[in-house]
Motif scaffolding. Sequence first.
Motif, PDB file in Angstrom:
ATOM      1  N   LEU A   1       0.855  -1.187   0.000  1.00 25.54           N
ATOM      2  CA  LEU A   1       0.000   0.000   0.000  1.00 25.54           C
ATOM      3  C   LEU A   1       0.890   1.236   0.000  1.00 25.54           C
ATOM      4  CD1 LEU A   1      -2.768   1.435   0.297  1.00 25.54           C
ATOM      5  CD2 LEU A   1      -2.451   1.248   2.766  1.00 25.54           C
ATOM      6  N   ILE A   2       0.661   2.118  -0.964  1.00 25.00           N
ATOM      7  CA  ILE A   2       1.351   3.411  -1.017  1.00 25.00           C
ATOM      8  C   ILE A   2       0.275   4.478  -0.925  1.00 25.00           C
ATOM      9  CG2 ILE A   2       2.835   4.933  -2.364  1.00 25.00           C
ATOM     10  CD1 ILE A   2       3.918   2.411  -3.775  1.00 25.00           C
ATOM     11  N   PHE A   3       0.435   5.382   0.025  1.00 24.55           N
ATOM     12  CA  PHE A   3      -0.559   6.427   0.269  1.00 24.55           C
ATOM     13  C   PHE A   3       0.136   7.772   0.287  1.00 24.55           C
ATOM     14  CE2 PHE A   3      -3.229   8.745   3.552  1.00 24.55           C
ATOM     15  CZ  PHE A   3      -4.231   9.073   2.659  1.00 24.55           C
ATOM     16  N   LYS A   4      -0.390   8.729  -0.491  1.00 24.78           N
ATOM     17  CA  LYS A   4       0.149  10.088  -0.553  1.00 24.78           C
ATOM     18  C   LYS A   4      -0.933  11.054  -0.089  1.00 24.78           C
ATOM     19  CE  LYS A   4       3.362   9.106  -4.244  1.00 24.78           C
ATOM     20  NZ  LYS A   4       3.994   9.541  -5.469  1.00 24.78           N
ATOM     21  N   PRO A   5      -1.037  11.282   1.242  1.00 28.15           N
ATOM     22  CA  PRO A   5      -2.088  12.159   1.742  1.00 28.15           C
ATOM     23  C   PRO A   5      -1.900  13.612   1.309  1.00 28.15           C
ATOM     24  CG  PRO A   5      -0.589  11.565   3.509  1.00 28.15           C
ATOM     25  CD  PRO A   5      -0.189  10.768   2.307  1.00 28.15           C
ATOM     26  N   LEU A   6      -0.632  14.025   1.142  1.00 30.74           N
ATOM     27  CA  LEU A   6      -0.285  15.353   0.649  1.00 30.74           C
ATOM     28  C   LEU A   6       0.806  15.194  -0.402  1.00 30.74           C
ATOM     29  CD1 LEU A   6      -0.075  17.067   4.147  1.00 30.74           C
ATOM     30  CD2 LEU A   6      -1.952  17.286   2.514  1.00 30.74           C
ATOM     31  N   LYS A   7       1.020  16.207  -1.237  1.00 26.97           N
ATOM     32  CA  LYS A   7       2.001  16.090  -2.320  1.00 26.97           C
ATOM     33  C   LYS A   7       3.408  15.810  -1.816  1.00 26.97           C
ATOM     34  CE  LYS A   7      -0.126  18.684  -6.036  1.00 26.97           C
ATOM     35  NZ  LYS A   7       0.049  19.728  -7.026  1.00 26.97           N
ATOM     36  N   PHE A   8       3.719  16.198  -0.584  1.00 30.63           N
ATOM     37  CA  PHE A   8       5.082  16.070  -0.091  1.00 30.63           C
ATOM     38  C   PHE A   8       5.268  14.910   0.895  1.00 30.63           C
ATOM     39  CE2 PHE A   8       2.851  18.993   2.664  1.00 30.63           C
ATOM     40  CZ  PHE A   8       3.235  18.612   3.932  1.00 30.63           C
ATOM     41  N   ILE A   9       4.263  14.074   1.102  1.00 29.55           N
ATOM     42  CA  ILE A   9       4.374  12.932   2.017  1.00 29.55           C
ATOM     43  C   ILE A   9       4.001  11.647   1.269  1.00 29.55           C
ATOM     44  CG2 ILE A   9       3.493  11.828   4.107  1.00 29.55           C
ATOM     45  CD1 ILE A   9       2.886  14.580   5.222  1.00 29.55           C
TER      46      ILE A   9
ATOM     47  N   ASP B   1      16.936  19.777  -4.303  1.00 31.37           N
ATOM     48  CA  ASP B   1      16.067  18.682  -3.873  1.00 31.37           C
ATOM     49  C   ASP B   1      16.445  18.336  -2.439  1.00 31.37           C
ATOM     50  OD1 ASP B   1      14.684  18.270  -6.253  1.00 31.37           O
ATOM     51  OD2 ASP B   1      16.201  16.907  -7.030  1.00 31.37           O
ATOM     52  N   LEU B   2      15.449  18.125  -1.612  1.00 30.95           N
ATOM     53  CA  LEU B   2      15.693  17.724  -0.231  1.00 30.95           C
ATOM     54  C   LEU B   2      14.600  16.769   0.197  1.00 30.95           C
ATOM     55  CD1 LEU B   2      17.304  17.994   2.407  1.00 30.95           C
ATOM     56  CD2 LEU B   2      15.870  19.965   2.979  1.00 30.95           C
ATOM     57  N   THR B   3      14.992  15.538   0.553  1.00 32.61           N
ATOM     58  CA  THR B   3      14.025  14.559   1.051  1.00 32.61           C
ATOM     59  C   THR B   3      14.523  14.009   2.386  1.00 32.61           C
ATOM     60  OG1 THR B   3      15.069  12.746  -0.172  1.00 32.61           O
ATOM     61  CG2 THR B   3      13.192  13.852  -1.223  1.00 32.61           C
ATOM     62  N   LEU B   4      13.562  13.629   3.208  1.00 34.24           N
ATOM     63  CA  LEU B   4      13.826  13.069   4.518  1.00 34.24           C
ATOM     64  C   LEU B   4      12.969  11.816   4.641  1.00 34.24           C
ATOM     65  CD1 LEU B   4      15.052  13.546   7.401  1.00 34.24           C
ATOM     66  CD2 LEU B   4      12.992  14.850   7.906  1.00 34.24           C
TER      67      LEU B   4
ATOM     68  N   GLU C   1       8.315   9.128   3.624  1.00 31.56           N
ATOM     69  CA  GLU C   1       9.263  10.044   2.996  1.00 31.56           C
ATOM     70  C   GLU C   1       8.611  11.406   2.838  1.00 31.56           C
ATOM     71  OE1 GLU C   1      12.435   8.836   0.125  1.00 31.56           O
ATOM     72  OE2 GLU C   1      11.078   9.858  -1.267  1.00 31.56           O
ATOM     73  N   PHE C   2       9.384  12.436   3.189  1.00 33.29           N
ATOM     74  CA  PHE C   2       8.944  13.823   3.072  1.00 33.29           C
ATOM     75  C   PHE C   2       9.745  14.476   1.960  1.00 33.29           C
ATOM     76  CE2 PHE C   2       8.462  12.543   7.485  1.00 33.29           C
ATOM     77  CZ  PHE C   2       7.139  12.867   7.732  1.00 33.29           C
ATOM     78  N   ASP C   3       9.060  15.006   0.952  1.00 33.57           N
ATOM     79  CA  ASP C   3       9.706  15.731  -0.143  1.00 33.57           C
ATOM     80  C   ASP C   3       9.673  17.215   0.212  1.00 33.57           C
ATOM     81  OD1 ASP C   3      10.597  16.900  -2.450  1.00 33.57           O
ATOM     82  OD2 ASP C   3       9.226  15.828  -3.778  1.00 33.57           O
ATOM     83  N   LEU C   4      10.751  17.686   0.848  1.00 34.34           N
ATOM     84  CA  LEU C   4      10.779  19.064   1.325  1.00 34.34           C
ATOM     85  C   LEU C   4      10.921  20.066   0.193  1.00 34.34           C
ATOM     86  CD1 LEU C   4      12.872  18.484   4.560  1.00 34.34           C
ATOM     87  CD2 LEU C   4      10.397  18.478   4.261  1.00 34.34           C
ATOM     88  N   LYS C   5      11.397  19.636  -0.963  1.00 31.19           N
ATOM     89  CA  LYS C   5      11.424  20.504  -2.145  1.00 31.19           C
ATOM     90  C   LYS C   5      10.002  20.936  -2.489  1.00 31.19           C
ATOM     91  CE  LYS C   5      12.191  20.559  -7.077  1.00 31.19           C
ATOM     92  NZ  LYS C   5      12.569  19.836  -8.264  1.00 31.19           N
ATOM     93  N   GLU C   6       9.086  19.968  -2.470  1.00 29.43           N
ATOM     94  CA  GLU C   6       7.687  20.256  -2.773  1.00 29.43           C
ATOM     95  C   GLU C   6       7.060  21.139  -1.693  1.00 29.43           C
ATOM     96  OE1 GLU C   6       4.361  20.217  -5.065  1.00 29.43           O
ATOM     97  OE2 GLU C   6       6.135  19.075  -5.621  1.00 29.43           O
ATOM     98  N   LEU C   7       7.391  20.862  -0.439  1.00 31.65           N
ATOM     99  CA  LEU C   7       6.814  21.612   0.670  1.00 31.65           C
ATOM    100  C   LEU C   7       7.273  23.068   0.673  1.00 31.65           C
ATOM    101  CD1 LEU C   7       5.146  21.648   3.298  1.00 31.65           C
ATOM    102  CD2 LEU C   7       7.223  20.929   4.500  1.00 31.65           C
ATOM    103  N   PHE C   8       8.592  23.279   0.490  1.00 30.14           N
ATOM    104  CA  PHE C   8       9.158  24.632   0.568  1.00 30.14           C
ATOM    105  C   PHE C   8       9.346  25.291  -0.798  1.00 30.14           C
ATOM    106  CE2 PHE C   8      10.844  22.629   4.538  1.00 30.14           C
ATOM    107  CZ  PHE C   8      10.030  23.343   5.408  1.00 30.14           C
ATOM    108  N   LYS C   9       8.924  24.617  -1.858  1.00 29.90           N
ATOM    109  CA  LYS C   9       8.977  25.160  -3.231  1.00 29.90           C
ATOM    110  C   LYS C   9      10.393  25.558  -3.648  1.00 29.90           C
ATOM    111  CE  LYS C   9       4.493  24.864  -3.418  1.00 29.90           C
ATOM    112  NZ  LYS C   9       3.954  23.584  -3.769  1.00 29.90           N
TER     113      LYS C   9
END
Length: 177
Positions: A93-101, A140-143, A127-135
């Motif tokens: 199961l892969i779930f993306k509740p927001l564009k950056f999670i 690119d920055l992921t955590l 995984e958090f895509d901080l590039k998407e979060l902080f524009k």
Amino acid sequence: PEPLRSNNYLFVNYNYKNWSAGIQGEAYEQNALLNLNPKYNGTNVATYFIQYKTEKIDITAGYFYEQFGSGLLLRSWEDRALGINNALRGVRLIFKPLKFITLKSVYGQQRTGFDVAESKIYGQDIEFDLKELFKFQTSDLTLGFSYVGRDEKVDIPDQKFNNLTNAFAGRINFNHN
């Protein structure tokens, strides 16, 4: 004495709207190529799956490949030339509740030949895509954080360890320009 060694694959995939299904047959006749897993023997259905996928949810039942981060804790993959296919048979199961999670959960058993191992694999990844979060424009920055557990019953008398092995990992990936 056996002049013919052959590896053959037939993969059939069908897509309809958000649904996909597939089946792969494999034949190792008269024998598999040298140095492959000796469990690759004969002709049989090797893998199958059904999948439903949207922008927010992706669920797969059957055989699937998955990797958490760089694959240090979990990486299932196929390389036919090397004779490697450790796909998981179970549910992903892969779930993306927001564009950056991105949240991933897996449960299954690893493929070995035309069968699966007795051990059970459990895993979760976020995984958090901080590039998407902080524009970010040029970086690119992921955590990410991962957990993988393997439950394997062993036939050892008076064992002094758990059947469940747990592994945890964290990761940061940064790219600029």
